[in-house]
Enzyme design. Structure first.
Site, PDB file in Angstrom:
ATOM      1  N   VAL A  17       0.835  -1.207   0.000  1.00  0.00           N
ATOM      2  CA  VAL A  17       0.000   0.000   0.000  1.00  0.00           C
ATOM      3  C   VAL A  17       0.869   1.255   0.000  1.00  0.00           C
ATOM      4  O   VAL A  17       0.674   2.172  -0.812  1.00  0.00           O
ATOM      5  CB  VAL A  17      -0.951   0.005   1.225  1.00  0.00           C
ATOM      6  N   LYS A 106      -6.535  -2.290  10.309  1.00  0.00           N
ATOM      7  CA  LYS A 106      -7.743  -2.736  11.027  1.00  0.00           C
ATOM      8  C   LYS A 106      -7.399  -3.467  12.310  1.00  0.00           C
ATOM      9  O   LYS A 106      -8.133  -3.399  13.295  1.00  0.00           O
ATOM     10  CB  LYS A 106      -8.629  -3.606  10.148  1.00  0.00           C
ATOM     11  N   GLY A 135     -10.823  -2.229   1.664  1.00  0.00           N
ATOM     12  CA  GLY A 135      -9.814  -1.704   0.727  1.00  0.00           C
ATOM     13  C   GLY A 135     -10.275  -0.442   0.032  1.00  0.00           C
ATOM     14  O   GLY A 135     -10.436   0.605   0.653  1.00  0.00           O
ATOM     15  N   GLY A 188      -1.331 -15.320  -5.042  1.00  0.00           N
ATOM     16  CA  GLY A 188      -0.933 -14.185  -4.202  1.00  0.00           C
ATOM     17  C   GLY A 188      -2.061 -13.588  -3.383  1.00  0.00           C
ATOM     18  O   GLY A 188      -1.896 -12.539  -2.761  1.00  0.00           O
ATOM     19  N   GLU A 191      -1.947 -15.157   2.279  1.00  0.00           N
ATOM     20  CA  GLU A 191      -0.610 -15.003   2.868  1.00  0.00           C
ATOM     21  C   GLU A 191       0.007 -16.385   3.073  1.00  0.00           C
ATOM     22  O   GLU A 191      -0.698 -17.393   3.084  1.00  0.00           O
ATOM     23  CB  GLU A 191      -0.733 -14.346   4.253  1.00  0.00           C
ATOM     24  N   LYS A 206     -12.719  -6.334  11.116  1.00  0.00           N
ATOM     25  CA  LYS A 206     -13.479  -5.396  10.278  1.00  0.00           C
ATOM     26  C   LYS A 206     -14.925  -5.286  10.778  1.00  0.00           C
ATOM     27  O   LYS A 206     -15.509  -4.186  10.779  1.00  0.00           O
ATOM     28  CB  LYS A 206     -13.420  -5.847   8.819  1.00  0.00           C
TER      29      LYS A 206
HETATM   30  P1  NDP Z   1       3.496  -4.579   3.766  1.00  0.00           P
HETATM   31  O1  NDP Z   1       3.972  -5.647   4.665  1.00  0.00           O
HETATM   32  O2  NDP Z   1       3.531  -4.801   2.295  1.00  0.00           O
HETATM   33  O3  NDP Z   1       4.349  -3.254   4.063  1.00  0.00           O
HETATM   34  C1  NDP Z   1       4.662  -2.819   5.359  1.00  0.00           C
HETATM   35  C2  NDP Z   1       5.632  -1.640   5.239  1.00  0.00           C
HETATM   36  O4  NDP Z   1       5.873  -1.117   6.529  1.00  0.00           O
HETATM   37  C3  NDP Z   1       6.985  -2.008   4.650  1.00  0.00           C
HETATM   38  O5  NDP Z   1       7.454  -0.984   3.807  1.00  0.00           O
HETATM   39  C4  NDP Z   1       7.883  -2.130   5.881  1.00  0.00           C
HETATM   40  O6  NDP Z   1       9.230  -1.784   5.636  1.00  0.00           O
HETATM   41  C5  NDP Z   1       7.260  -1.081   6.779  1.00  0.00           C
HETATM   42  N1  NDP Z   1       7.461  -1.398   8.186  1.00  0.00           N
HETATM   43  C6  NDP Z   1       6.991  -2.459   8.872  1.00  0.00           C
HETATM   44  N2  NDP Z   1       7.392  -2.418  10.155  1.00  0.00           N
HETATM   45  C7  NDP Z   1       8.124  -1.295  10.267  1.00  0.00           C
HETATM   46  C8  NDP Z   1       8.824  -0.676  11.347  1.00  0.00           C
HETATM   47  N3  NDP Z   1       8.861  -1.240  12.557  1.00  0.00           N
HETATM   48  N4  NDP Z   1       9.476   0.491  11.115  1.00  0.00           N
HETATM   49  C9  NDP Z   1       9.455   1.053   9.887  1.00  0.00           C
HETATM   50  N5  NDP Z   1       8.816   0.517   8.822  1.00  0.00           N
HETATM   51  C10 NDP Z   1       8.159  -0.638   9.026  1.00  0.00           C
HETATM   52  O7  NDP Z   1       2.029  -4.199   4.249  1.00  0.00           O
HETATM   53  P2  NDP Z   1       0.792  -3.703   3.353  1.00  0.00           P
HETATM   54  O8  NDP Z   1       1.197  -2.523   2.556  1.00  0.00           O
HETATM   55  O9  NDP Z   1       0.199  -4.869   2.660  1.00  0.00           O
HETATM   56  O10 NDP Z   1      -0.253  -3.290   4.491  1.00  0.00           O
HETATM   57  C11 NDP Z   1      -0.103  -2.109   5.228  1.00  0.00           C
HETATM   58  C12 NDP Z   1      -1.343  -1.886   6.083  1.00  0.00           C
HETATM   59  O11 NDP Z   1      -2.451  -1.737   5.219  1.00  0.00           O
HETATM   60  C13 NDP Z   1      -1.690  -3.032   7.039  1.00  0.00           C
HETATM   61  O12 NDP Z   1      -2.207  -2.511   8.222  1.00  0.00           O
HETATM   62  C14 NDP Z   1      -2.767  -3.793   6.276  1.00  0.00           C
HETATM   63  O13 NDP Z   1      -3.650  -4.500   7.143  1.00  0.00           O
HETATM   64  C15 NDP Z   1      -3.481  -2.657   5.586  1.00  0.00           C
HETATM   65  N6  NDP Z   1      -4.206  -3.060   4.381  1.00  0.00           N
HETATM   66  C16 NDP Z   1      -3.544  -3.690   3.381  1.00  0.00           C
HETATM   67  C17 NDP Z   1      -4.207  -4.058   2.243  1.00  0.00           C
HETATM   68  C18 NDP Z   1      -3.501  -4.739   1.127  1.00  0.00           C
HETATM   69  O14 NDP Z   1      -4.146  -5.040   0.108  1.00  0.00           O
HETATM   70  N7  NDP Z   1      -2.193  -4.965   1.194  1.00  0.00           N
HETATM   71  C19 NDP Z   1      -5.662  -3.814   2.090  1.00  0.00           C
HETATM   72  C20 NDP Z   1      -6.242  -3.069   3.190  1.00  0.00           C
HETATM   73  C21 NDP Z   1      -5.530  -2.733   4.299  1.00  0.00           C
HETATM   74  P3  NDP Z   1      10.165  -2.665   4.652  1.00  0.00           P
HETATM   75  O15 NDP Z   1       9.557  -2.501   3.288  1.00  0.00           O
HETATM   76  O16 NDP Z   1      11.488  -2.046   4.730  1.00  0.00           O
HETATM   77  O17 NDP Z   1      10.080  -4.052   5.175  1.00  0.00           O
HETATM   78  N1  HSE Z   2      -6.242 -10.301   3.879  1.00  0.00           N
HETATM   79  C1  HSE Z   2      -7.266  -9.351   3.564  1.00  0.00           C
HETATM   80  C2  HSE Z   2      -8.287  -9.997   2.641  1.00  0.00           C
HETATM   81  C3  HSE Z   2      -6.627  -8.120   2.945  1.00  0.00           C
HETATM   82  O1  HSE Z   2      -8.090 -11.118   2.153  1.00  0.00           O
HETATM   83  O2  HSE Z   2      -9.328  -9.392   2.395  1.00  0.00           O
HETATM   84  C4  HSE Z   2      -7.469  -6.877   3.049  1.00  0.00           C
HETATM   85  O3  HSE Z   2      -7.733  -6.498   4.356  1.00  0.00           O
END
Ligand code: NDP
Ligand code: HSE
Length: 447
Positions: A17, A106, A135, A188, A191, A206
């Site tokens: 994201v 969430k 999302g 993909g 997880e 949620k």
């Molecule tokens: P990712 O795991 O892809 O990315 C997490 C990011 O946060 C990475 O860039 C990571 O750094 C950074 N990070 C994690 N821990 C730390 C820390 N301690 N200090 C600094 N940076 C940190 O997660 P997503 O983008 O998939 O998800 C992000 C949020 O969005 C979550 O809360 C998720 O539930 C929510 N979300 C995600 C959706 C999705 O489709 N992916 C949909 C809806 C909500 P690095 O890259 O260096 O490891």
């Molecule tokens: N794991 C979640 C899903 C991602 O499958 O809907 C979005 O929150």
């Protein structure tokens, strides 16, 4: 003409994201400035590793591993790092310093929401979280703002894309649970550790957020009744379709009165359920999400779209960035969270719904009467009964293929009954001498 000072945005996380959020803040800079009335300056992007591969090009000089320093002096902090800590501490620091915060997290909101909203309220800051449920789908703002003058009665949602994808594969492709999960992993959607999705934990978080907003009542995630999809079988999915239903993992939030105590309250539950093929939620395929809202004045509304994905979720985050930035430019208190109703969160035993129960029974005279009497004695009214005689499976014994086995499959649909009465009925059926086994119990929703 833009007169307001540039607004500093600190981005915490550059994963699926965050990388898309950074890209849009940088490439749509002028358009966003025109909409906001001030330019947005991406002050920096906090990550764990400076050298990790990113989905988009983020200038190296913007990356930092020092999230705490980055949020100092930020007008808006966007948290898309995920997890409980350090996200919670960083958000609290940002809010107490007066920054507005946007989060997609969430898990954090469902666990520490009250603490975060309290911190925001104390300094008049705002906490936005459109991306946390569904999302890309706008559902938080409609519940928080658009429906704030109405009374929401019920929400039925498909809020987890992974489980919807798996159940859809079972339904449309005849895959077993294991095969469908493997497909979801290969593509993909799931997880490496799918527990949060298939166990219903993600959907329960949620549901807690949706119920809290809809009913102006704090609903913690651990008060949400939860069953995942791991026990759903291909046989159930196939039988459902034959009977005119589809199996979905639903998040159901409703106001109700406990039939046993007369107490009015709210309920939030996540479990697999049968919904009629004619219901709009039955047409939600693949990894899509949809939230069906029933409100007193508005009637039925459905919100549908991509429930996950980096760029799709970034759309919801960017909408929040624009809202927060506009608040800086034009002022105003923003929208407060409301828990004024403060209704009790009722246990699953207070819920009433319909059920479909499949039984293997002896194919003998009087069996139906015994079973009907069991339902009657527990106050559960039978609506439909279907019977199929069990015959020898040709794959098991080709010589006796089709011969009657002296057993039958009964599928019983009930009128509305309470969970407590239904549970007592199922317990009685399980020990009845005419019942060989109770093979399936599913709730029926959306009728
Ligand atoms: P990712 O795991 O892809 O990315 C997490 C990011 O946060 C990475 O860039 C990571 O750094 C950074 N990070 C994690 N821990 C730390 C820390 N301690 N200090 C600094 N940076 C940190 O997660 P997503 O983008 O998939 O998800 C992000 C949020 O969005 C979550 O809360 C998720 O539930 C929510 N979300 C995600 C959706 C999705 O489709 N992916 C949909 C809806 C909500 P690095 O890259 O260096 O490891
Ligand atoms: N794991 C979640 C899903 C991602 O499958 O809907 C979005 O929150």
């Amino acid at each position: 003409m833009i007169e307001y000072r540039p607004l500093r945005v600190a981005l915490l996380g550059a994963g699926s994201v965050g990388a898309q959020v950074a890209d849009q803040l940088l490439t749509h800079r002028d358009e966003l400035a025109a909409r906001i009335g001030a330019s947005i300056e991406l002050a920096g992007v906090a990550v764990r590793s400076l050298d990790a591969k990113r989905d988009t090009d983020i200038p190296r000089e913007l990356l930092t591993t020092d999230a705490e320093s980055l949020i100092l002096g930020a007008d808006i902090v966007v948290e898309v790092m995920g997890g409980l800590e350090p996200a919670r501490t960083l958000i609290l620091q940002a809010l107490t310093s007066g920054a507005d915060v946007i989060t997609a997290n969430k898990a954090l909101l469902a666990t520490h929401g009250p603490e975060l909203f309290e911190a925001a309220g104390q300094v008049g800051a705002q906490l936005y979280y459109e991306a946390a449920v569904g999302g890309a789908i706008p559902i938080i703002r409609p519940l928080r703002d658009s429906l704030a003058g109405d009374r929401v009665q019920r929400i039925l949602g498909i809020v987890n894309g992974t489980t919807n994808f798996i159940l859809d594969r079972m339904d449309a492709h005849g895959e077993s649970m294991e095969e469908a999960l493997a497909t979801a992993t290969a593509l993909g959607y799931a997880e490496a550790d799918p527990t949060a999705d298939v166990g219903g934990y993600d959907a329960a978080q949620k549901a807690a957020i949706l119920a809290s907003l809809a009913f102006h009542t704090l609903v913690p995630a651990d008060a949400v009744y939860r069953e995942g999809i791991t026990e759903v079988t291909l046989e159930q999915v196939v039988a459902a379709r034959k009977a005119g239903y589809v199996v979905k993992l639903l998040a159901i939030c409703e106001q109700l009165v406990d039939p046993a105590t007369g107490q009015r309250g709210v309920s939030a539950r996540v479990h697999p359920a049968l919904i009629p093929l004619s219901h709009p939620l039955a047409a939600v395929h693949g990894a899509n999400n949809a939230v069906f809202v029933e409100a007193e004045a508005a009637g039925s509304l459905m919100f549908y779209g991509a429930g996950a994905g980096g760029i799709q979720t970034a759309s919801a985050v960017l909408g929040d960035v624009v809202s927060a930035a506009r608040r800086h430019v034009v002022g105003g208190p923003g929208v407060a969270e409301s828990t004024h109703a403060d209704l009790p969160v009722l246990p699953i035993s207070a819920v009433t719904t319909r059920y479909q129960i499949a039984l293997q029974v002896a194919d003998e005279p009087g069996v139906l009467a015994v079973i009907a009497a069991l339902f009657q004695s527990h106050g559960v009214s039978v609506e439909t009964v279907q019977q199929a005689v069990s015959v020898v499976d040709p794959a098991v014994d080709p010589a006796r293929a089709g011969q009657a086995l002296g057993a039958a499959t009964l599928v019983i649909g009930t009128h509305e009954a309470s969970e407590a009465d239904l549970a007592a009925t199922v317990a009685a059926l399980s020990t009845s001498s005419v019942v060989h086994s109770v093979t399936s119990v599913l709730r029926v929703e959306g009728l």
